[in-house]
Motif scaffolding. Structure first.
Motif, PDB file in Angstrom:
ATOM      1  N   LEU A 164       2.497  12.057   1.433  1.00  0.00           N
ATOM      2  CA  LEU A 164       3.211  11.002   0.720  1.00  0.00           C
ATOM      3  C   LEU A 164       4.377  11.607  -0.053  1.00  0.00           C
ATOM      4  O   LEU A 164       4.262  12.695  -0.606  1.00  0.00           O
TER       5      LEU A 164
ATOM      6  N   GLY B  54       0.812  -1.214   0.000  1.00  0.00           N
ATOM      7  CA  GLY B  54       0.000   0.000   0.000  1.00  0.00           C
ATOM      8  C   GLY B  54       0.847   1.266   0.000  1.00  0.00           C
ATOM      9  O   GLY B  54       1.822   1.390  -0.743  1.00  0.00           O
ATOM     10  N   ASN B  55       0.490   2.195   0.879  1.00  0.00           N
ATOM     11  CA  ASN B  55       1.161   3.491   0.948  1.00  0.00           C
ATOM     12  C   ASN B  55       2.349   3.514   1.899  1.00  0.00           C
ATOM     13  O   ASN B  55       2.916   4.580   2.147  1.00  0.00           O
TER      14      ASN B  55
ATOM     15  N   TRP C 186      -2.502  12.147  -7.713  1.00  0.00           N
ATOM     16  CA  TRP C 186      -3.046  13.204  -6.854  1.00  0.00           C
ATOM     17  C   TRP C 186      -4.150  14.004  -7.545  1.00  0.00           C
ATOM     18  O   TRP C 186      -4.926  14.678  -6.872  1.00  0.00           O
TER      19      TRP C 186
ATOM     20  N   THR D  25       5.593   1.566  -4.738  1.00  0.00           N
ATOM     21  CA  THR D  25       5.480   3.014  -4.646  1.00  0.00           C
ATOM     22  C   THR D  25       4.875   3.506  -5.950  1.00  0.00           C
ATOM     23  O   THR D  25       5.121   2.940  -7.015  1.00  0.00           O
ATOM     24  N   ARG D  26       4.050   4.535  -5.863  1.00  0.00           N
ATOM     25  CA  ARG D  26       3.365   5.007  -7.058  1.00  0.00           C
ATOM     26  C   ARG D  26       4.342   5.658  -8.047  1.00  0.00           C
ATOM     27  O   ARG D  26       5.247   6.386  -7.640  1.00  0.00           O
TER      28      ARG D  26
ATOM     29  N   SER E 150      -2.658  13.200   5.434  1.00  0.00           N
ATOM     30  CA  SER E 150      -1.590  12.286   5.047  1.00  0.00           C
ATOM     31  C   SER E 150      -0.647  12.982   4.081  1.00  0.00           C
ATOM     32  O   SER E 150      -1.091  13.705   3.183  1.00  0.00           O
TER      33      SER E 150
ATOM     34  N   GLN F 156       5.685   5.216   0.747  1.00  0.00           N
ATOM     35  CA  GLN F 156       5.508   6.642   0.473  1.00  0.00           C
ATOM     36  C   GLN F 156       5.161   7.437   1.720  1.00  0.00           C
ATOM     37  O   GLN F 156       5.479   8.628   1.808  1.00  0.00           O
ATOM     38  N   ALA F 157       4.509   6.791   2.681  1.00  0.00           N
ATOM     39  CA  ALA F 157       4.150   7.483   3.916  1.00  0.00           C
ATOM     40  C   ALA F 157       5.377   7.769   4.777  1.00  0.00           C
ATOM     41  O   ALA F 157       5.322   8.617   5.672  1.00  0.00           O
TER      42      ALA F 157
ATOM     43  N   GLU G 287       2.140   1.802 -10.649  1.00  0.00           N
ATOM     44  CA  GLU G 287       2.972   1.491  -9.491  1.00  0.00           C
ATOM     45  C   GLU G 287       4.278   0.839  -9.926  1.00  0.00           C
ATOM     46  O   GLU G 287       4.329   0.122 -10.928  1.00  0.00           O
TER      47      GLU G 287
END
Length: 241
Positions: free
Chosen positions: A201, A105-106, A146, A138-139, A199, A109-110, A233
């Motif tokens: 990222l 998931g995120n 966004w 990671t995206r 959040s 990046q988080a 991704e």
């Protein structure tokens, strides 16, 4: 500081219901089979979706997450006592020697702070046995995800068992490349409560991630496409020599 969507008990309790389609973990289950992993460290395990599926296959799993509320949800699930849960992050792990380390998931990046990211990679490397692998996603910044973070494009209402209708939406707060900050809003119809979670990222280019992995001793074996989100991704496969 952990985002409220993971750390607030009321939001952690509905996290799975708001995102019931976790087809993204299928690729990680397949890689656990591909690499014949018998022990796994799941960094940023959240409510334990991947960790519990791995444990259900007889794999020894350690799940680490800084959000205590999410870990409480994970522990309470069927099979929760079959996973070693650690409240914390990958920068301060107990001694481990696992076959596979994951971040789904995120999670990657988080970890927006560069220093924390470097310490996370160092922790992941130390936790692996020689020949073990780190896999994470990671995206791709080129997908410009966004642009979808608007109320009009993200507004939806979910009927959550035992809770009632929960309406959610997201909106972009700040764009300061490579950091993108957005706010998620959760409106509970039953009592009118409205909670928010901010959040941030960090979007990393493929070459940047490869350089960082190499600098921390990894050999980058592969960079794959996410099968459930083709073209959006990067899925990195890095081995500890």
């Amino acid at each position: 500081m952990t985002d409220a969507c993971y750390a607030h008990p009321r939001l952690a309790a509905i996290y799975d219901a708001l995102d019931p389609d976790r087809g993204d973990v299928v690729a990680y289950l397949r890689m656990a089979d591909e690499f014949e992993a018998r022990t796994v460290l799941d960094i940023g395990c959240g409510t334990g979706v991947l960790a519990l599926q791995l444990a259900g296959r007889g794999i020894g799993v350690t799940g680490v997450d800084p959000a205590a509320a999410s870990l409480d949800v994970a522990r309470a699930k069927p099979g929760g006592d079959g996973v070693r849960w650690i409240h914390g992050d990958a920068t301060a792990l107990p001694p481990l020697r696992v076959d596979l380390t994951t971040m789904t998931g995120n999670v990657a990046q988080a970890i927006a702070d560069p220093g924390t990211w470097r310490r996370t990679l160092a922790g992941a490397f130390a936790a692996l046995r020689p020949g073990g692998r780190l896999v994470f996603e990671t995206r791709d910044p080129a997908a410009r995800v966004w642009e979808e973070w608007t109320r009009d494009k993200s507004l939806r209402t979910t009927q959550v068992p035992g809770v009632g209708a929960v309406t959610t939406w997201a909106r972009l707060l700040r764009f300061a490349w490579p950091l993108v900050t957005f706010r998620s809003t959760y409106a509970f119809a039953a009592d009118g409560l409205e909670l928010t979670s901010d959040s941030t990222l960090r979007f990393r280019e493929r070459a940047e991630v490869e350089r960082e992995l190499t600098a921390h001793g990894f050999v980058v074996e592969d960079v794959r496409d996410a099968p459930d989100r083709p073209g959006k991704e990067f899925v990195f496969v890095a081995r500890r020599p």
